[in-house]
Design an enzyme around this catalytic site. Sequence first.
Site, PDB file in Angstrom:
ATOM      1  CD  GLU A 231      -8.940   0.702   8.207  1.00 43.96           C
ATOM      2  OE1 GLU A 231      -9.070  -0.134   9.130  1.00 43.96           O
ATOM      3  OE2 GLU A 231      -8.256   1.725   8.308  1.00 43.96           O
TER       4      GLU A 231
ATOM      5  CG  ASP B 215      -0.286  -0.492   2.495  1.00 42.85           C
ATOM      6  OD1 ASP B 215       0.928  -0.243   2.668  1.00 42.85           O
ATOM      7  OD2 ASP B 215      -0.959  -1.134   3.310  1.00 42.85           O
TER       8      ASP B 215
ATOM      9  CG  HIS C 247      -5.937  -2.375   9.195  1.00 45.05           C
ATOM     10  ND1 HIS C 247      -5.997  -1.256   9.986  1.00 45.05           N
ATOM     11  CD2 HIS C 247      -4.635  -2.447   8.809  1.00 45.05           C
ATOM     12  CE1 HIS C 247      -4.819  -0.692  10.068  1.00 45.05           C
ATOM     13  NE2 HIS C 247      -3.963  -1.402   9.367  1.00 45.05           N
TER      14      HIS C 247
ATOM     15  CG  ASN D 293      -8.945  -1.772  12.573  1.00 44.19           C
ATOM     16  OD1 ASN D 293      -7.945  -2.294  12.083  1.00 44.19           O
ATOM     17  ND2 ASN D 293      -9.598  -0.787  11.980  1.00 44.19           N
TER      18      ASN D 293
END
Length: 240
Positions: free
Chosen positions: A142, A67, A137, A135
């Site tokens: 996400e 990314d 991801h 979280n």
Amino acid sequence: MKIIVCDDYDQMSKKASEIVSDIIKENPKAKLGLATGSTPVGMYENLVKDYEDGKIDFKEVSSVNLDEYVGIDKDNPQSYQYFMNEHLFDKVNINKENTHLPKEDGSLEESVKKYDKLLEEFGQRDVQVLGIGPNGHIAFNEPDDKLNMHTSIINLKEETIEANSRFFDSKEDVPKQAMSMGMADAFNAKTLLVLASGKNKHKAVEKFMHTDKIETMFPMSFIALHPNCYLIVDKQAYEG
């Protein structure tokens, strides 16, 4: 799934680097999938040391990254291109023409299509390094009702912006979007090497260890589907 619990971050980093080094030794033309963030820094330091000690050679190695932030120039110290140069590419003999990160080239839609094409031509990686977010991801995929299979523009969740704000002067400076491989892209590797370090990753690791469900609201759960996956964690991430 092979789960390896290490005493601390240094041991986790060493174990991860050993796996990658062995892959490069076995195949000098290895295709690597690389990740950024604080977690893999120690692994890269160990890989650089192995290179300096003559144990591995990056001359014919090629790589793709998961990314990159949207709206940040590649020369910005917070860009992932800058990160990779600083922690690996500038310290080994890899040909930078064989290293690839998502980049804005034309419109965002055009940029996404170009990285998808590049990944298709690059083919299956020998290993893909993955970190996880607090979280759960994966890359910048996400938690959501649906997950993207291929490269896309991601609107970052508030908790991800908060977690990444430590790298910026202020939370307001953190980009709100990123261009990221999708889940199918991230999993297109013979081996997955998933790293988790620190207490802030404990909830995600604990949830993964105690769930028997694959759910899009917890992207990390998908690593259980890969046929050859290493989850390497330190005790802080494992025990809290």
